[in-house]
Design an enzyme around this catalytic site. Structure first.
Site, short mmCIF file in Angstrom:
data_model
loop_
_atom_site.label_atom_id
_atom_site.label_comp_id
_atom_site.label_asym_id
_atom_site.label_seq_id
_atom_site.Cartn_x
_atom_site.Cartn_y
_atom_site.Cartn_z
N ARG A 147 -30.61 -27.97 51.27
CA ARG A 147 -30.88 -27.81 49.85
C ARG A 147 -29.59 -27.43 49.13
O ARG A 147 -28.66 -26.90 49.73
CB ARG A 147 -31.93 -26.71 49.63
N LYS A 171 -34.79 -20.58 52.69
CA LYS A 171 -35.75 -19.76 51.95
C LYS A 171 -36.15 -18.54 52.78
O LYS A 171 -36.27 -18.61 54.00
CB LYS A 171 -36.99 -20.58 51.60
N HIS A 240 -31.76 -33.14 45.53
CA HIS A 240 -32.96 -33.28 46.36
C HIS A 240 -33.18 -34.73 46.78
O HIS A 240 -33.80 -34.99 47.81
CB HIS A 240 -34.19 -32.74 45.63
N ARG A 243 -31.49 -35.04 49.96
CA ARG A 243 -32.30 -34.41 51.01
C ARG A 243 -33.39 -35.37 51.47
O ARG A 243 -33.64 -35.55 52.67
CB ARG A 243 -32.91 -33.10 50.49
N HIS A 266 -38.46 -26.89 57.17
CA HIS A 266 -39.84 -26.85 56.70
C HIS A 266 -40.68 -25.92 57.57
O HIS A 266 -40.49 -25.86 58.79
CB HIS A 266 -40.47 -28.25 56.74
N TYR A 275 -42.26 -38.13 54.60
CA TYR A 275 -41.08 -38.98 54.72
C TYR A 275 -41.30 -40.18 55.63
O TYR A 275 -40.41 -41.02 55.76
CB TYR A 275 -39.89 -38.17 55.24
#
Length: 302
Positions: A147, A171, A240, A243, A266, A275
């Site tokens: 990210r 995150k 993004h 990404r 994730h 994806y």
């Protein structure tokens, strides 16, 4: 009669805007017209059951109404029958056992591998400090799938050149390791050398401005938007997108879904599975999962 009373209730008792009331009116009139065909030309809410509602859903979908619009119409109908229950006109809401169609999630936007190859291997980047840095920004995002906030936070100590791993803090401060290929290693070394020669000591941040201050997420967005703007067929340009492009390229070139999940950071495999939208047509058996790694001698996915 019933619909008019409900619309007055929304307008005068619930103080809904005229625009909202008209939207309810349109949805309910459409259902009324459909129901009349199954009630001998007369709309009787007490005779409406779940089967009629489900058949209406099928009718709307066959008429190419989007799932999101169908669900909005069902919401209007559900509110209408809740009102009728309050008024004692019906004893049960026929929509209580009806589920709306699942709305399709928007597919992730990505850059074609051929377009990325042309952008990264072309002569569009200058050889000065900012040109070298900007090319590295694009390459890092595309080669690792990180990210932009993760990229902005990279420190020199996060790059392990011996093991060829980048430590990324994602995150909730969750850390993960992302491997990189020889080509990216060379670019990192060239950039760091140029940065140290021209900018000097920068306090540990990998990516900096000419002033020596750490680059921020807005700076990264500006660089990516500008560079992806060189691809004329691309309508969306953001970090993004790169990404998404990383994940799509990995899967299209043979990487396992769970491995891509870990690389992206994730928490859920469901977040990664979107994806796979192109893999069924483009999946090929290759030795290296990522096209940049394959081209430059790296070993992604091995």
């Amino acid at each position: 009669m019933y619909i008019d009373a409900f619309l007055k209730y929304l307008r005068y008792e619930r103080n809904y805007s005229e625009h909202t009331v008209q939207a309810y009116a349109k949805d309910l009139m459409q259902f009324e017209a459909y129901a009349k065909e199954h009630q001998e030309g007369v709309f009787k809410p007490v005779l409406v059951d779940a089967d009629i509602v489900r058949n209406w859903i099928v009718y709307l979908l066959e008429d190419h109404i989007q799932a999101s619009s169908v669900n909005r119409k069902l919401s209007s109908l559900k509110s209408f029958f809740k009102y009728l229950m309050k008024q004692g006109i019906v004893s049960a809401n026929p929509l209580r056992l009806v589920n709306g169609p699942k709305a399709k999630k928007a597919l992730p936007y990505f850059v074609k591998e051929s377009d990325m190859e042309q952008l990264l291997d072309g002569d569009g980047f200058d050889e000065d400090f900012e040109g070298v840095r900007d090319r590295l920004i694009i390459e890092l995002l595309y080669d690792t799938g990180m990210r932009r906030s993760e990229l902005a936070g990279l420190k020199d100590v996060d790059i392990d050149y011996g093991s060829m791993l980048i430590k990324v803090t994602g995150k909730r401060n969750k850390q993960r390791l992302i491997p990189f290929a020889d080509g990216l290693k060379d670019m990192l070394c060239i950039y760091v050398e140029k940065r140290n020669d021209e900018i000097g000591a920068v306090g540990g941040s990998l990516l900096v401005k000419k002033s020596g201050k750490p680059i921020n997420t807005s700076d990264i967005y500006t660089v990516v938007k500008k560079r992806l703007g060189e691809i004329p067929t691309l309508s969306k340009r953001s970090p993004h997108v790169l990404r998404h492009s990383f994940a799509t390229s990995m899967l299209n070139n043979g990487a396992e879904l769970n491995a891509v999940k870990e690389l992206l950071g994730h928490n859920s495999l469901a977040s990664t599975s979107i994806y796979t939208h192109t893999t069924f047509e483009e999946l090929k058996k290759v030795y290296h999962a990522h096209p940049r790694a394959k081209k430059e001698g790296g070993h992604y996915g091995n």
